[in-house]
Design a protein around this motif. Structure first.
Motif, PDB file in Angstrom:
ATOM      1  N   PRO A 223       0.890  -1.197  -0.108  1.00 17.09           N
ATOM      2  CA  PRO A 223      -0.063   0.024  -0.055  1.00 17.09           C
ATOM      3  C   PRO A 223       0.953   1.305   0.170  1.00 17.09           C
ATOM      4  CG  PRO A 223       0.076  -0.866   2.116  1.00 17.09           C
ATOM      5  CD  PRO A 223       0.890  -1.914   1.249  1.00 17.09           C
ATOM      6  N   ALA A 224       0.307   2.374  -0.660  1.00 14.88           N
ATOM      7  CA  ALA A 224       0.953   3.542  -0.459  1.00 14.88           C
ATOM      8  C   ALA A 224       0.979   4.054   0.949  1.00 14.88           C
ATOM      9  CB  ALA A 224       0.378   4.744  -1.463  1.00 14.88           C
ATOM     10  N   ALA A 225       2.227   4.687   1.377  1.00 13.37           N
ATOM     11  CA  ALA A 225       2.210   5.073   2.606  1.00 13.37           C
ATOM     12  C   ALA A 225       0.951   5.939   3.323  1.00 13.37           C
ATOM     13  CB  ALA A 225       3.644   5.885   2.935  1.00 13.37           C
ATOM     14  N   ALA A 226       0.293   6.570   2.533  1.00  5.88           N
ATOM     15  CA  ALA A 226      -0.830   7.613   2.822  1.00  5.88           C
ATOM     16  C   ALA A 226      -1.974   6.505   2.936  1.00  5.88           C
ATOM     17  CB  ALA A 226      -1.106   8.631   1.976  1.00  5.88           C
ATOM     18  N   GLU A 227      -2.143   5.309   2.370  1.00  2.00           N
ATOM     19  CA  GLU A 227      -3.471   4.511   2.288  1.00  2.00           C
ATOM     20  C   GLU A 227      -2.962   3.439   3.069  1.00  2.00           C
ATOM     21  OE1 GLU A 227      -3.663   4.543  -1.849  1.00  2.00           O
ATOM     22  OE2 GLU A 227      -3.777   6.616  -1.763  1.00  2.00           O
ATOM     23  N   ARG A 228      -2.245   3.256   4.151  1.00  2.00           N
ATOM     24  CA  ARG A 228      -1.736   1.992   4.764  1.00  2.00           C
ATOM     25  C   ARG A 228      -2.954   1.742   5.544  1.00  2.00           C
ATOM     26  NH1 ARG A 228       2.738   3.811   7.575  1.00  2.00           N
ATOM     27  NH2 ARG A 228       3.847   3.688   5.915  1.00  2.00           N
ATOM     28  N   PRO A 229      -3.685   0.339   5.655  1.00  2.00           N
ATOM     29  CA  PRO A 229      -4.754  -0.008   6.249  1.00  2.00           C
ATOM     30  C   PRO A 229      -4.599   0.124   7.758  1.00  2.00           C
ATOM     31  CG  PRO A 229      -3.777  -1.847   5.362  1.00  2.00           C
ATOM     32  CD  PRO A 229      -3.168  -0.770   4.788  1.00  2.00           C
ATOM     33  N   ALA A 230      -5.565   0.098   8.571  1.00  5.79           N
ATOM     34  CA  ALA A 230      -5.616   0.440   9.949  1.00  5.79           C
ATOM     35  C   ALA A 230      -5.017  -0.992  10.526  1.00  5.79           C
ATOM     36  CB  ALA A 230      -6.957   0.622  10.701  1.00  5.79           C
ATOM     37  N   GLY A 231      -5.298  -2.062  10.179  1.00  7.69           N
ATOM     38  CA  GLY A 231      -4.829  -3.351  10.687  1.00  7.69           C
ATOM     39  C   GLY A 231      -3.249  -3.685  10.258  1.00  7.69           C
ATOM     40  N   CYS A 232      -3.053  -5.000   9.955  1.00  7.94           N
ATOM     41  CA  CYS A 232      -1.796  -5.273   9.170  1.00  7.94           C
ATOM     42  C   CYS A 232      -1.833  -4.661   7.731  1.00  7.94           C
ATOM     43  CB  CYS A 232      -1.836  -6.654   9.494  1.00  7.94           C
ATOM     44  SG  CYS A 232      -0.381  -7.496   8.700  1.00  7.94           S
TER      45      CYS A 232
END
Lengths: 305, 364
Positions: free
Chosen positions: B282-291
């Motif tokens: 994922p792009a750094a700005a769109e990292r998911p909340a979980g893993c």
């Protein structure tokens, strides 16, 4: 290297030949000069006689070949009005023009280098805006107007500096200031963008990784490496300054090339125009060659071939 | 720096690096923690954009403009580099901390002779040297990294050097003051395959001679297996697994590590399709909340825990078969000097679960 030089000199000769041809053709296109040289009361016969004496009644190709043959012998003819060798009249003006061009160029470039290094050292965006905004403001004021204002302030109101002629070193101050401040913003933009370009290069990061200070990285790595992109533009500018600055010379009555050339054009004094154009072209060609040689000297990757 | 200091040479703790973005800061490196001990080679592995390079640039305090350390500590011999004033930092840079960069073609100043650039590095931290002594030191540094005709080479310009030779010059420059910590950021990536091994040998030899610890950034797992003592695997700005190199290769605990290992081409893969981890990070700005790895993970699909909570880097029990120094206190060198304490840790809710399945049938 010698081969390169020979090639460049060959190109230069061709350029100069083209300039001479243009000068000749454009000059003849404006008509014969005798009408302007003689008083209004002169009869057509007198005008025709003078034109004939100056060689204007020959066929055009004969005039052209005679002109070229004379130039090859170094003879540009005699000024119609001043009855002196045209080349000597031009040469007489060169010191004044060179003096003005050299100091203006140096001051403008120096101020710009100082401003650009200050911007880089402080990393301040405000400072950059200030220099570029101020410089653009000055640049957007026409030189003749700035020159008049400067003359009004420093000569008329304050009486500190002479505003006309070339009589003492102080005479240089106002013309130099006018040209230098006008060119300042061009150089600031150029040097600032060259430096910013260098700042992102890997070798600059390497220099920092050695433990080098910001100032030393700027002065020993970034600034020398910024010379190359600036050099070409600076060379063109210097060339055009050395060719005479018409407006500034006119305002300050500076006895330079620009002045003598504009006068000669309006009086259809062809020998002076032709000699002057050739000298200006020669200066340009020389400066350009010097720029290329300096670039090769600075950048070991450039090979002259 | 007291002589009684017994902690790790370098301890990066919860390091977070941010860049200014249009919608507020974006975390490029998010809570990275690892230790590097005296004398060891510590590999930082991960895909492009995983934050490896930024992490080491932060250690050197050479982050690009607009990118900054938001929180965390970088303890070098017990001193926090993140808090050090620039003047102090400059005294460490090039002396105790040195770096070899990825691309030797652009890392040298093209307009200066190589010798002059090395001399700059030498003189910066040894002001008493005269011209002759500096030149001698430069020549001996070049000779030590296997540059033939050091005198002649020092007087030439970078464009007259080959890529491999330039990287040797960079190594010589980095070793000018026998740094305590040498950072090599993908030192062979930009080189011809034929000279990669030579340059790695030169690097290993120079490091060994100076007694430096090394952080080796790479995405070449073969290089890790050969050169590293311990490994941290990074994914999307976080460390997902740290382990001794043998443990990592024999029993990866994180599914991402397992996927990386499985995707390495081995002898048996000729003609077959190589394994690839599906999707992309994922792009750094769109990292998911979980893993952050969950969308690509063969373990995490459909598991609520993986999407709900970010797994933290947690110590794992060491398998008895490879019980190297799991319970030793920090900073005590392992008797054989090869492996170091610190144990193994992974950031996965289901660490170790069936990662080996992925490797089954896949030569590694």
């Amino acid at each position: 290297m010698p081969q390169y030089l020979i090639k460049r000199i060959g190109q230069a000769v061709f350029t100069l030949f083209c300039v001479l041809t243009f000068a000749f053709v454009l000059g003849r296109a404006t008509g014969k000069p005798a009408g302007l040289l003689l008083p209004d009361s002169a009869t057509p016969a007198e005008v025709d006689a003078l034109n004939g004496a100056l060689g204007f009644n020959e066929p055009l190709h004969v005039q052209y070949l005679t002109f070229l043959a004379n130039v090859l012998r170094g003879d540009f003819g005699t000024s119609y009005r001043q009855r002196e060798s045209a080349l000597a009249l031009i040469a007489e003006r060169l010191p004044a023009t060179f003096e003005l061009a050299f100091w203006s160029f140096l001051l403008g470039l120096l101020l710009a280098v100082l401003a650009a290094t200050a911007i880089q050292l402080t990393g301040s965006r405000t400072l950059r805006s200030l220099f570029i905004w101020g410089g653009s403001l000055r640049h957007s004021v026409p030189d003749f107007f700035f020159a008049l204002l400067a003359g009004l302030l420093f000569s008329v109101a304050l009486g500190m500096l002479p505003s006309l002629g070339r009589t003492s070193p102080a005479s240089l101050v106002l013309p130099v200031l006018t040209i230098a401040t006008g060119q300042f913003v061009l150089y600031v933009r150029l040097i600032d963008s060259a430096l910013s370009d260098q700042a992102g290069q890997d070798y600059v990061r390497t220099a920092f990784s050695k433990g080098q200070s910001r100032a030393r990285v700027l002065f020993s790595h970034m600034l020398p490496n910024s010379v190359l992109p600036v050099l070409t533009m600076a060379g063109l500018n210097l060339g055009s300054l050395l060719g005479g600055t018409v407006v500034v010379e006119a305002v300050f009555a500076w006895p330079g090339l620009g002045q003598v050339l504009t006068e000669a054009v309006s009086q259809r004094d062809f020998p002076i125009v032709q000699a002057g154009l050739l000298v200006v072209a020669l200066i340009f060609v020389t400066v350009n060659l010097a720029v290329d040689l300096i670039a090769a000297k600075i950048d070991p990757r450039v090979s002259l071939a | 720096m007291s002589t009684t200091y017994t902690g790790p040479l370098l301890s990066v703790q919860d390091l977070t690096i941010e860049v200014r973005g249009d919608d507020g800061p974006v975390r490029l490196v998010d809570g990275v923690t690892f230790d590097v001990h005296q004398d060891e080679v510590f590999a930082l592995v991960g895909e492009s954009g995983s934050g490896k390079s930024l992490t080491v640039l932060a250690i050197m305090d050479l982050l690009p403009p607009g990118v900054r350390i938001a929180s965390g500590r970088i303890l070098f011999r017990g001193r926090d580099l993140a808090q050090l004033p620039e003047a102090e930092m400059r005294r460490l840079r090039g002396k105790d901390l040195a770096m070899v960069f990825q691309d030797p073609m652009s890392a040298l100043n093209p307009l200066q002779r190589v010798g002059r650039q090395l001399a700059e590095a030498v003189k910066l931290h040894a002001s008493g040297l005269n011209r002759k002594q500096t030149a001698d030191k430069v020549h001996s540094l070049l000779a030590a990294v296997g540059v033939p005709d050091p005198q002649g080479r020092a007087a030439s310009y970078p464009h007259q050097w080959s890529g491999g030779m330039r990287q040797r010059a960079m190594i010589a420059m980095a070793m000018a003051h026998d740094p305590g910590l040498l950072i090599a950021d993908e030192p062979t990536t930009a080189l011809d395959v034929t000279v990669q091994a030579q340059v790695m040998d030169v690097l290993a030899e120079a490091r060994r001679r100076a007694g430096s610890a090394m952080i080796l950034i790479t995405h070449d797992l073969g290089l890790v297996a050969e050169a590293a003592d311990r490994v941290a695997v990074m994914y999307s700005g976080r460390v997902v697994e740290t382990a001794g190199v043998h443990q990592l290769f024999s029993s990866p605990a994180h599914p991402y590590t397992a996927g990386l290992l499985a995707s390495v081409l081995g002898e048996g893969t000729a003609g077959e399709r190589a394994f690839a981890i599906p999707g992309s990070p994922p792009a750094a700005a769109e990292r998911p909340a979980g893993c952050a790895f969950q969308p690509r993970c063969h373990l995490g699909s459909g598991r609520d825990k993986c999407t709900a909570a970010r797994p933290l880097l947690t110590l794992l029990p060491t398998p008895p078969s490879s019980a190297e120094g799991a319970a030793q206190p920090q900073g005590m060198a392992h008797p054989d000097g090869a492996a170091h304490p610190g144990g193994r840790a992974a950031a996965c809710h289901f660490a170790g679960e069936s990662t080996l399945q992925l490797l089954k049938g896949q030569p590694v």
